[in-house]
Design a protein around this motif. Structure first.
Motif, PDB file in Angstrom:
ATOM      1  N   GLU A 113     -10.883 -16.034  -8.978  1.00 16.09           N
ATOM      2  CA  GLU A 113      -9.376 -15.446  -8.988  1.00 16.09           C
ATOM      3  C   GLU A 113      -9.671 -13.872  -8.628  1.00 16.09           C
ATOM      4  OE1 GLU A 113      -6.872 -17.081  -8.610  1.00 16.09           O
ATOM      5  OE2 GLU A 113      -7.211 -18.938  -9.643  1.00 16.09           O
ATOM      6  N   ILE A 114      -8.506 -13.267  -7.747  1.00 17.22           N
ATOM      7  CA  ILE A 114      -8.649 -12.027  -7.370  1.00 17.22           C
ATOM      8  C   ILE A 114      -7.664 -11.223  -8.432  1.00 17.22           C
ATOM      9  CG2 ILE A 114      -8.024 -10.145  -5.600  1.00 17.22           C
ATOM     10  CD1 ILE A 114      -8.379 -12.840  -3.574  1.00 17.22           C
ATOM     11  N   ARG A 115      -8.168 -10.503  -8.983  1.00 21.19           N
ATOM     12  CA  ARG A 115      -7.232  -9.792 -10.204  1.00 21.19           C
ATOM     13  C   ARG A 115      -7.250  -8.440 -10.196  1.00 21.19           C
ATOM     14  NH1 ARG A 115     -10.253 -13.872 -14.076  1.00 21.19           N
ATOM     15  NH2 ARG A 115      -8.671 -15.417 -14.056  1.00 21.19           N
ATOM     16  N   VAL A 116      -6.243  -7.720 -10.391  1.00 19.29           N
ATOM     17  CA  VAL A 116      -5.857  -6.322 -10.539  1.00 19.29           C
ATOM     18  C   VAL A 116      -6.407  -5.920 -11.622  1.00 19.29           C
ATOM     19  CG1 VAL A 116      -4.231  -4.279 -10.191  1.00 19.29           C
ATOM     20  CG2 VAL A 116      -4.040  -6.477  -9.033  1.00 19.29           C
ATOM     21  N   ALA A 117      -7.594  -4.861 -11.548  1.00 17.22           N
ATOM     22  CA  ALA A 117      -8.037  -4.065 -12.522  1.00 17.22           C
ATOM     23  C   ALA A 117      -7.438  -2.842 -13.043  1.00 17.22           C
ATOM     24  CB  ALA A 117      -9.595  -3.863 -12.410  1.00 17.22           C
ATOM     25  N   GLU A 118      -7.122  -2.172 -12.014  1.00 14.30           N
ATOM     26  CA  GLU A 118      -6.577  -0.646 -12.290  1.00 14.30           C
ATOM     27  C   GLU A 118      -5.460  -0.382 -11.134  1.00 14.30           C
ATOM     28  OE1 GLU A 118      -5.890   2.330 -14.465  1.00 14.30           O
ATOM     29  OE2 GLU A 118      -7.288   1.011 -15.022  1.00 14.30           O
ATOM     30  N   ILE A 119      -4.322   0.323 -11.567  1.00 14.20           N
ATOM     31  CA  ILE A 119      -3.390   0.953 -10.602  1.00 14.20           C
ATOM     32  C   ILE A 119      -3.278   2.398 -11.049  1.00 14.20           C
ATOM     33  CG2 ILE A 119      -1.174   0.899  -9.536  1.00 14.20           C
ATOM     34  CD1 ILE A 119      -1.152  -2.158 -10.329  1.00 14.20           C
ATOM     35  N   VAL A 120      -3.376   3.320 -10.263  1.00 14.45           N
ATOM     36  CA  VAL A 120      -3.319   4.833 -10.393  1.00 14.45           C
ATOM     37  C   VAL A 120      -2.069   5.089  -9.303  1.00 14.45           C
ATOM     38  CG1 VAL A 120      -3.989   6.944 -10.461  1.00 14.45           C
ATOM     39  CG2 VAL A 120      -5.646   5.002 -10.993  1.00 14.45           C
ATOM     40  N   ASP A 121      -0.819   5.502  -9.827  1.00  8.21           N
ATOM     41  CA  ASP A 121       0.251   5.910  -9.246  1.00  8.21           C
ATOM     42  C   ASP A 121       0.714   6.945  -9.791  1.00  8.21           C
ATOM     43  OD1 ASP A 121       1.242   4.893 -11.584  1.00  8.21           O
ATOM     44  OD2 ASP A 121       2.556   3.455 -10.596  1.00  8.21           O
ATOM     45  N   GLY A 122       1.939   7.539  -9.307  1.00  5.24           N
ATOM     46  CA  GLY A 122       2.690   8.745  -9.773  1.00  5.24           C
ATOM     47  C   GLY A 122       3.960   8.826  -9.273  1.00  5.24           C
ATOM     48  N   PRO A 123       4.732   9.684  -9.584  1.00  2.83           N
ATOM     49  CA  PRO A 123       5.931  10.029  -9.180  1.00  2.83           C
ATOM     50  C   PRO A 123       6.115  10.051  -7.705  1.00  2.83           C
ATOM     51  CG  PRO A 123       5.665  11.412 -10.879  1.00  2.83           C
ATOM     52  CD  PRO A 123       4.319  10.866 -10.779  1.00  2.83           C
ATOM     53  N   GLN A 124       5.056  10.839  -7.023  1.00  3.40           N
ATOM     54  CA  GLN A 124       5.167  10.863  -5.429  1.00  3.40           C
ATOM     55  C   GLN A 124       4.347   9.824  -4.764  1.00  3.40           C
ATOM     56  OE1 GLN A 124       7.045  13.381  -4.373  1.00  3.40           O
ATOM     57  NE2 GLN A 124       7.424  13.802  -6.346  1.00  3.40           N
ATOM     58  N   ALA A 125       3.708   9.044  -5.563  1.00  4.03           N
ATOM     59  CA  ALA A 125       3.089   7.731  -5.057  1.00  4.03           C
ATOM     60  C   ALA A 125       3.342   6.564  -5.969  1.00  4.03           C
ATOM     61  CB  ALA A 125       1.612   8.182  -5.020  1.00  4.03           C
ATOM     62  N   PRO A 126       4.477   5.928  -5.759  1.00  5.48           N
ATOM     63  CA  PRO A 126       4.796   4.874  -6.601  1.00  5.48           C
ATOM     64  C   PRO A 126       4.065   3.576  -6.216  1.00  5.48           C
ATOM     65  CG  PRO A 126       6.527   5.208  -4.975  1.00  5.48           C
ATOM     66  CD  PRO A 126       5.316   6.389  -4.943  1.00  5.48           C
ATOM     67  N   ARG A 127       3.951   2.684  -7.039  1.00  2.57           N
ATOM     68  CA  ARG A 127       3.142   1.544  -6.811  1.00  2.57           C
ATOM     69  C   ARG A 127       4.075   0.472  -6.105  1.00  2.57           C
ATOM     70  NH1 ARG A 127       1.376  -0.813 -12.529  1.00  2.57           N
ATOM     71  NH2 ARG A 127       1.030   1.499 -12.845  1.00  2.57           N
ATOM     72  N   ALA A 128       3.516  -0.417  -5.320  1.00  2.13           N
ATOM     73  CA  ALA A 128       4.316  -1.542  -4.798  1.00  2.13           C
ATOM     74  C   ALA A 128       4.973  -2.188  -5.741  1.00  2.13           C
ATOM     75  CB  ALA A 128       3.407  -2.335  -3.719  1.00  2.13           C
ATOM     76  N   GLU A 129       6.112  -2.906  -5.670  1.00  2.00           N
ATOM     77  CA  GLU A 129       6.708  -3.792  -6.560  1.00  2.00           C
ATOM     78  C   GLU A 129       5.910  -5.158  -6.620  1.00  2.00           C
ATOM     79  OE1 GLU A 129      10.718  -6.130  -7.372  1.00  2.00           O
ATOM     80  OE2 GLU A 129      10.680  -4.901  -5.846  1.00  2.00           O
ATOM     81  N   LEU A 130       5.178  -5.446  -7.817  1.00  4.56           N
ATOM     82  CA  LEU A 130       4.443  -6.715  -7.585  1.00  4.56           C
ATOM     83  C   LEU A 130       5.252  -7.975  -8.088  1.00  4.56           C
ATOM     84  CD1 LEU A 130       1.346  -5.170  -9.615  1.00  4.56           C
ATOM     85  CD2 LEU A 130       1.793  -5.304  -7.307  1.00  4.56           C
ATOM     86  N   TRP A 131       6.203  -8.137  -7.422  1.00  3.41           N
ATOM     87  CA  TRP A 131       7.038  -9.270  -7.420  1.00  3.41           C
ATOM     88  C   TRP A 131       6.362 -10.745  -7.549  1.00  3.41           C
ATOM     89  CZ3 TRP A 131       9.051 -13.118  -3.853  1.00  3.41           C
ATOM     90  CH2 TRP A 131       8.671 -12.918  -2.644  1.00  3.41           C
ATOM     91  N   VAL A 132       5.245 -10.907  -6.973  1.00  2.00           N
ATOM     92  CA  VAL A 132       4.433 -12.020  -6.991  1.00  2.00           C
ATOM     93  C   VAL A 132       3.007 -11.588  -7.496  1.00  2.00           C
ATOM     94  CG1 VAL A 132       3.365 -13.830  -5.835  1.00  2.00           C
ATOM     95  CG2 VAL A 132       5.785 -13.242  -5.118  1.00  2.00           C
ATOM     96  N   GLY A 133       2.680 -12.213  -8.607  1.00  2.00           N
ATOM     97  CA  GLY A 133       1.202 -11.963  -8.997  1.00  2.00           C
ATOM     98  C   GLY A 133       0.204 -11.746  -7.730  1.00  2.00           C
ATOM     99  N   PHE A 134      -0.816 -10.943  -7.951  1.00  2.00           N
ATOM    100  CA  PHE A 134      -1.829 -11.122  -6.870  1.00  2.00           C
ATOM    101  C   PHE A 134      -2.783 -12.170  -6.748  1.00  2.00           C
ATOM    102  CE2 PHE A 134      -2.647  -6.583  -5.158  1.00  2.00           C
ATOM    103  CZ  PHE A 134      -1.454  -6.084  -5.084  1.00  2.00           C
ATOM    104  N   GLU A 135      -2.927 -12.683  -7.921  1.00  2.00           N
ATOM    105  CA  GLU A 135      -3.739 -14.123  -8.030  1.00  2.00           C
ATOM    106  C   GLU A 135      -2.959 -15.183  -7.114  1.00  2.00           C
ATOM    107  OE1 GLU A 135      -4.258 -15.482 -11.818  1.00  2.00           O
ATOM    108  OE2 GLU A 135      -5.102 -13.620 -12.570  1.00  2.00           O
ATOM    109  N   ASP A 136      -1.682 -15.258  -6.920  1.00  3.41           N
ATOM    110  CA  ASP A 136      -0.935 -16.000  -5.974  1.00  3.41           C
ATOM    111  C   ASP A 136      -0.766 -15.481  -4.341  1.00  3.41           C
ATOM    112  OD1 ASP A 136      -1.046 -18.084  -7.999  1.00  3.41           O
ATOM    113  OD2 ASP A 136       0.423 -17.074  -9.115  1.00  3.41           O
ATOM    114  N   ALA A 137      -1.085 -14.329  -4.497  1.00  2.00           N
ATOM    115  CA  ALA A 137      -0.908 -13.603  -3.085  1.00  2.00           C
ATOM    116  C   ALA A 137      -2.026 -13.123  -2.448  1.00  2.00           C
ATOM    117  CB  ALA A 137       0.176 -12.554  -3.221  1.00  2.00           C
ATOM    118  N   GLY A 138      -3.266 -13.525  -2.601  1.00  2.00           N
ATOM    119  CA  GLY A 138      -4.288 -13.216  -1.958  1.00  2.00           C
ATOM    120  C   GLY A 138      -4.355 -13.258  -0.540  1.00  2.00           C
ATOM    121  N   HIS A 139      -3.540 -14.108   0.047  1.00  2.00           N
ATOM    122  CA  HIS A 139      -3.458 -14.360   1.536  1.00  2.00           C
ATOM    123  C   HIS A 139      -2.579 -13.197   2.130  1.00  2.00           C
ATOM    124  CE1 HIS A 139      -0.080 -16.158  -0.174  1.00  2.00           C
ATOM    125  NE2 HIS A 139       0.653 -16.327   1.119  1.00  2.00           N
TER     126      HIS A 139
END
Length: 252
Positions: A113-139
């Motif tokens: 499986e492809i799994r997210v281990a770390e995300i580093v974001d901030g007020p000026q660099a917001p993370r993408a909305e993970l509305w579908v788990g990365f394990e199901d969105a590798g493509h």
């Protein structure tokens, strides 16, 4: 009653740790009576704690009645090692975030499986909305496609046989043949992009990294109106990838 529960709970935890230390000191295992003598615990208390620890997988009872450390402790040890490695590379992800004003991501390909281990974001660099788990969105993600491109044909086909190519946006590639064609289209280009394929309004770029023999990917996400900066982001990621791989591959 409530005032007495705290110290009692703390004492039980301390006793359990003492017992684990005693078990760990005997590679071939030790019986409950010996562990009770070594820890200074009452035999009944020792049996009670051993049963609890065995139930939760922290110790294991052998056929001869001796106790050894269980698999659960090995899992915790591996997790602590991963956390230590991540602490080494987290500043590098922070530097990517600050230089590119983009959230930075690190994934690993583990247990198929492809799994997210770390995300580093901030007020000026917001993370993408993970509305579908990365394990199901590798493509559909740059991080996932980067991993898939680095896999050999057998591992890639095995992954795709277990994951449907869900239609996440109008730009998502949903046909296996087309996905494979695009993955192999530019073999010399180490950076892989996701142009609103996972989430409308967001573009991503990722490059491969390794933790020892474990494949992973390092990437950043940008607003779609900043897509013109993808080449700059790619160059920065490629420069960071070697440092991240070195940090991840150092012995703990």
């Amino acid at each position: 009653m409530g005032a007495q529960e705290g110290p009692t709970l703390i004492t039980s935890v301390q006793r359990a740790f003492r017992l684990l230390e005693a078990v760990g000191a005997h590679e071939g295992g030790a019986p409950a009576k010996q562990l009770a003598r070594e820890t200074g615990l009452a035999l009944a208390t020792t049996y009670h704690l051993l049963r609890t620890l065995a139930h939760d997988g922290y110790v294991r009872k052998l056929e001869d009645g001796s106790y050894v450390l269980g698999e659960k402790l090995g899992v915790l040890h591996d997790a602590s090692g991963t956390q230590a490695l991540l602490s080494r590379v987290r500043p590098m992800l922070g530097s990517l975030r600050d230089h590119l004003s983009a959230a930075a991501y690190l994934t690993f390909y583990e247990d198929g499986e492809i799994r997210v281990a770390e995300i580093v974001d901030g007020p000026q660099a917001p993370r993408a909305e993970l509305w579908v788990g990365f394990e199901d969105a590798g493509h559909a993600t740059a991080l996932g496609k980067c991993v898939l491109r680095e896999l050999d044909d057998e591992a890639r086909q095995e992954y795709l046989s277990r994951h449907s190519l869900a239609d996440l946006t109008p730009r998502t590639i949903t046909h296996r043949g087309e996905l494979l064609r695009r993955l192999d289209a530019f073999p010399d280009d180490r950076a892989v992009t996701d142009l609103e394929e996972y989430s409308l309004g967001t573009v991503c770029v990722a490059v491969p990294v390794y933790r020892g023999d474990t494949l992973g990917s390092l990437g950043v996400s940008l607003r779609a109106d900043r897509s013109s900066t993808i080449q700059v982001a790619s160059a920065r990621l490629l420069a960071a990838a070697n440092r991240v791989t070195r940090g991840l591959s150092l012995t703990i």
